[in-house]
Scaffold this motif. Structure first.
Motif, PDB file in Angstrom:
ATOM      1  N   VAL A   1       1.295  -0.997   0.179  1.00  0.00           N
ATOM      2  CA  VAL A   1      -0.502  -0.037  -0.079  1.00  0.00           C
ATOM      3  C   VAL A   1       1.070   1.101  -0.208  1.00  0.00           C
ATOM      4  O   VAL A   1       0.672   2.062  -0.457  1.00  0.00           O
ATOM      5  CB  VAL A   1      -1.048   0.148   0.897  1.00  0.00           C
ATOM      6  CG1 VAL A   1      -1.714   1.340   1.800  1.00  0.00           C
ATOM      7  CG2 VAL A   1      -1.828  -0.886   0.841  1.00  0.00           C
ATOM      8  N   ASP A   2       2.238   1.028   0.892  1.00  0.00           N
ATOM      9  CA  ASP A   2       3.082   2.085   1.001  1.00  0.00           C
ATOM     10  C   ASP A   2       3.686   2.749  -0.687  1.00  0.00           C
ATOM     11  O   ASP A   2       3.608   4.060  -0.225  1.00  0.00           O
ATOM     12  CB  ASP A   2       4.254   2.019   1.934  1.00  0.00           C
ATOM     13  CG  ASP A   2       3.336   2.790   3.221  1.00  0.00           C
ATOM     14  OD1 ASP A   2       1.940   3.119   3.565  1.00  0.00           O
ATOM     15  OD2 ASP A   2       4.109   1.812   4.084  1.00  0.00           O
ATOM     16  N   ARG A   3       3.875   1.585  -1.141  1.00  0.00           N
ATOM     17  CA  ARG A   3       4.289   1.320  -2.553  1.00  0.00           C
ATOM     18  C   ARG A   3       3.051   2.358  -3.186  1.00  0.00           C
ATOM     19  O   ARG A   3       3.552   3.140  -3.781  1.00  0.00           O
ATOM     20  CB  ARG A   3       5.099   0.389  -2.671  1.00  0.00           C
ATOM     21  CG  ARG A   3       6.017   0.203  -4.052  1.00  0.00           C
ATOM     22  CD  ARG A   3       6.218  -0.908  -4.996  1.00  0.00           C
ATOM     23  NE  ARG A   3       4.997  -2.548  -4.993  1.00  0.00           N
ATOM     24  CZ  ARG A   3       3.839  -2.354  -5.134  1.00  0.00           C
ATOM     25  NH1 ARG A   3       4.175  -1.569  -6.435  1.00  0.00           N
ATOM     26  NH2 ARG A   3       3.346  -2.867  -4.932  1.00  0.00           N
ATOM     27  N   GLU A   4       2.670   1.435  -3.428  1.00  0.00           N
ATOM     28  CA  GLU A   4       1.537   1.865  -3.847  1.00  0.00           C
ATOM     29  C   GLU A   4       0.969   4.193  -3.993  1.00  0.00           C
ATOM     30  O   GLU A   4       0.722   4.776  -5.091  1.00  0.00           O
ATOM     31  CB  GLU A   4       0.119   1.248  -4.052  1.00  0.00           C
ATOM     32  CG  GLU A   4      -0.099  -0.442  -4.028  1.00  0.00           C
ATOM     33  CD  GLU A   4      -1.494  -1.150  -4.255  1.00  0.00           C
ATOM     34  OE1 GLU A   4      -2.112  -0.027  -3.606  1.00  0.00           O
ATOM     35  OE2 GLU A   4      -1.440  -1.786  -4.692  1.00  0.00           O
ATOM     36  N   VAL A   5       0.670   4.362  -2.920  1.00  0.00           N
ATOM     37  CA  VAL A   5       0.844   5.131  -2.628  1.00  0.00           C
ATOM     38  C   VAL A   5       2.138   6.159  -2.577  1.00  0.00           C
ATOM     39  O   VAL A   5       1.185   6.974  -3.806  1.00  0.00           O
ATOM     40  CB  VAL A   5       0.527   5.753  -0.844  1.00  0.00           C
ATOM     41  CG1 VAL A   5       0.402   7.225  -0.895  1.00  0.00           C
ATOM     42  CG2 VAL A   5      -0.570   5.076  -0.397  1.00  0.00           C
ATOM     43  N   GLN A   6       3.382   5.835  -2.416  1.00  0.00           N
ATOM     44  CA  GLN A   6       4.028   7.323  -3.078  1.00  0.00           C
ATOM     45  C   GLN A   6       4.142   6.438  -4.790  1.00  0.00           C
ATOM     46  O   GLN A   6       4.543   8.250  -5.611  1.00  0.00           O
ATOM     47  CB  GLN A   6       5.504   6.042  -2.850  1.00  0.00           C
ATOM     48  CG  GLN A   6       5.395   5.798  -1.213  1.00  0.00           C
ATOM     49  CD  GLN A   6       5.758   7.804  -0.941  1.00  0.00           C
ATOM     50  OE1 GLN A   6       6.146   8.508  -1.227  1.00  0.00           O
ATOM     51  NE2 GLN A   6       4.907   7.715   0.334  1.00  0.00           N
ATOM     52  N   GLU A   7       3.480   5.556  -5.400  1.00  0.00           N
ATOM     53  CA  GLU A   7       3.658   5.698  -6.846  1.00  0.00           C
ATOM     54  C   GLU A   7       2.138   6.881  -7.419  1.00  0.00           C
ATOM     55  O   GLU A   7       3.146   7.335  -8.829  1.00  0.00           O
ATOM     56  CB  GLU A   7       3.676   4.019  -7.299  1.00  0.00           C
ATOM     57  CG  GLU A   7       4.280   3.603  -7.267  1.00  0.00           C
ATOM     58  CD  GLU A   7       4.358   1.906  -7.923  1.00  0.00           C
ATOM     59  OE1 GLU A   7       3.363   1.540  -8.081  1.00  0.00           O
ATOM     60  OE2 GLU A   7       5.008   1.336  -7.802  1.00  0.00           O
ATOM     61  N   MET A   8       1.564   6.718  -6.717  1.00  0.00           N
ATOM     62  CA  MET A   8       0.304   7.401  -6.625  1.00  0.00           C
ATOM     63  C   MET A   8       0.614   8.900  -6.660  1.00  0.00           C
ATOM     64  O   MET A   8       0.617   9.835  -7.349  1.00  0.00           O
ATOM     65  CB  MET A   8      -0.833   7.261  -6.093  1.00  0.00           C
ATOM     66  CG  MET A   8      -1.546   6.192  -6.152  1.00  0.00           C
ATOM     67  SD  MET A   8      -2.623   5.160  -5.160  1.00  0.00           S
ATOM     68  CE  MET A   8      -4.119   6.814  -5.439  1.00  0.00           C
ATOM     69  N   LEU A   9       1.447   9.240  -5.560  1.00  0.00           N
ATOM     70  CA  LEU A   9       1.546  10.597  -4.849  1.00  0.00           C
ATOM     71  C   LEU A   9       2.687  11.492  -6.068  1.00  0.00           C
ATOM     72  O   LEU A   9       2.856  12.786  -6.453  1.00  0.00           O
ATOM     73  CB  LEU A   9       2.363  11.153  -4.066  1.00  0.00           C
ATOM     74  CG  LEU A   9       1.670  10.936  -2.251  1.00  0.00           C
ATOM     75  CD1 LEU A   9       1.987  10.960  -1.244  1.00  0.00           C
ATOM     76  CD2 LEU A   9       0.532  12.004  -2.551  1.00  0.00           C
ATOM     77  N   SER A  10       3.557  10.669  -6.366  1.00  0.00           N
ATOM     78  CA  SER A  10       5.182  11.169  -7.927  1.00  0.00           C
ATOM     79  C   SER A  10       4.427  11.036  -9.214  1.00  0.00           C
ATOM     80  O   SER A  10       4.532  12.056  -9.707  1.00  0.00           O
ATOM     81  CB  SER A  10       5.793   9.740  -8.363  1.00  0.00           C
ATOM     82  OG  SER A  10       6.666   9.549  -5.944  1.00  0.00           O
ATOM     83  N   THR A  11       3.432  10.583  -8.877  1.00  0.00           N
ATOM     84  CA  THR A  11       1.895  10.700 -10.342  1.00  0.00           C
ATOM     85  C   THR A  11       1.556  12.087 -10.404  1.00  0.00           C
ATOM     86  O   THR A  11       2.117  12.825 -12.036  1.00  0.00           O
ATOM     87  CB  THR A  11       1.684   9.471 -10.280  1.00  0.00           C
ATOM     88  OG1 THR A  11       1.886   8.076 -11.153  1.00  0.00           O
ATOM     89  CG2 THR A  11       0.566   9.223 -12.526  1.00  0.00           C
ATOM     90  N   ALA A  12       1.693  12.266  -9.308  1.00  0.00           N
ATOM     91  CA  ALA A  12       0.409  13.086  -9.730  1.00  0.00           C
ATOM     92  C   ALA A  12       0.934  14.659  -8.913  1.00  0.00           C
ATOM     93  O   ALA A  12       1.180  15.830  -9.480  1.00  0.00           O
ATOM     94  CB  ALA A  12      -0.885  13.053  -7.796  1.00  0.00           C
TER      95      ALA A  12
END
Length: 308
Positions: free
Chosen positions: A231-242
């Motif tokens: 979940v943390d990895r997915e959140v970081q990926e989403m934040l990086s993309t954003a």
């Protein structure tokens, strides 16, 4: 006088003979009634009537109704045609993992061929004894192939299949030895530990359950950490993309704004210089700023509002 006495004796003898004849006739009638009654056999529904003569079976009545036998020579015994329950004596066995257990069984059985049953087992008690020996032998053999936990664990136990196998093998042995009986079902109704090792086995079971519980807890913690990391990895990926999308949009906006500024300011360079000068005031001048300028500085004229 003598003639009177003789006549009385003669009359008395006639009465005695008459009563004797009546008594004999009554005895004959009673004998005939007893003979007739003793020759009648009443066969009821759900039973066999076994007729013996001098110990040998001469007839077996299997259907209900009135039957007949030779009185005082033949005797009749009754066997049940219905299903009977035999409570097998509890005995001790040893499981595959060397645990001792007390097994208590019962069997549902019936007489299929009374003549063979009598010839080989003699009595119902004898038939049950032989059946009990076969059951215990097979149960001991089959449960000896299983671990203790597999036998007592209802969720993992294969008792249903095991009971069917025991029933089938018992019938094979009974048919092989011509006992004339058939077993419909064999069931294990109770499986207990001997008192001597009951506490030790229970403690071992508690220890095993605690190990399993600890294993479940460890697996749960591992799954928790793995899921949290994902979940943390997915959140970081989403934040990086954003952030990347935001920077891209901001860059595009600044480019569009610069294009608009260039187009606007190119139409009036003097206004652009004035605008940039005023912007510099916002950066360099605040409430505590002190500026010393010459009297003839254009900057002074602008500050004092003297613009020609």
């Amino acid at each position: 006088m003598t003639d009177d006495i003789f006549e009385k004796k003669k009359t008395k003898n006639r009465d005695i003979r008459k009563y004797a004849k009546a008594g004999v006739a009554l005895l004959v009638i009673i004998f005939l009634l007893l003979t007739g009654i003793s020759s009648v056999v009443i066969a009821k529904e759900g039973e066999y009537k076994v007729v013996r003569q001098f110990g040998d079976i001469v007839k077996i009545h299997e259907t209900p109704g009135l039957k007949f036998k030779v009185p005082f020579v033949q005797e009749v015994s009754t066997l049940s045609k219905k299903k009977m329950v035999y409570d097998v004596e509890e005995k001790e066995i040893t499981t595959l993992d060397k645990k001792r257990m007390i097994i208590d069984n019962y069997a549902v059985w019936s007489i299929e061929d009374p003549e063979r049953m009598i010839a080989n087992a003699r009595t119902v008690i004898g038939a049950e004894a032989r059946m009990g020996e076969f059951i215990f032998s097979i149960v001991r053999s089959e449960l000896g192939k299983m671990d203790f936990s597999e036998i007592i664990n209802e969720e993992e136990s294969s008792r249903g299949v095991l009971n069917d196998e025991i029933t089938s093998k018992v019938n094979e042995y009974l048919a092989r030895d011509n006992y004339g009986i058939v077993v419909d079902d064999v069931r294990i109704k109770r499986s207990d530990l001997p008192e001597s090792n009951e506490a030790a086995v229970f403690n071992q079971m508690i220890t095993d359950r605690e190990k399993i519980a600890q294993q479940y807890l460890s697996e749960g913690e591992a799954d928790k950490s793995r899921i949290r990391a994902e979940v943390d990895r997915e959140v970081q990926e989403m934040l990086s993309t954003a952030r990347a999308n935001a920077e891209k949009i901001r860059s595009e906006g600044e480019q569009q704004a610069a294009a608009v500024y260039n187009e606007s300011f190119s139409k009036d360079p003097e206004f652009y210089r004035l605008y940039r000068t005023l912007e510099s005031y916002e950066t360099t001048i605040d409430g505590e700023t002190t500026i010393i300028l010459p009297q003839d500085s254009p900057y002074t004229d602008l500050l004092q509002g003297y613009i020609e």
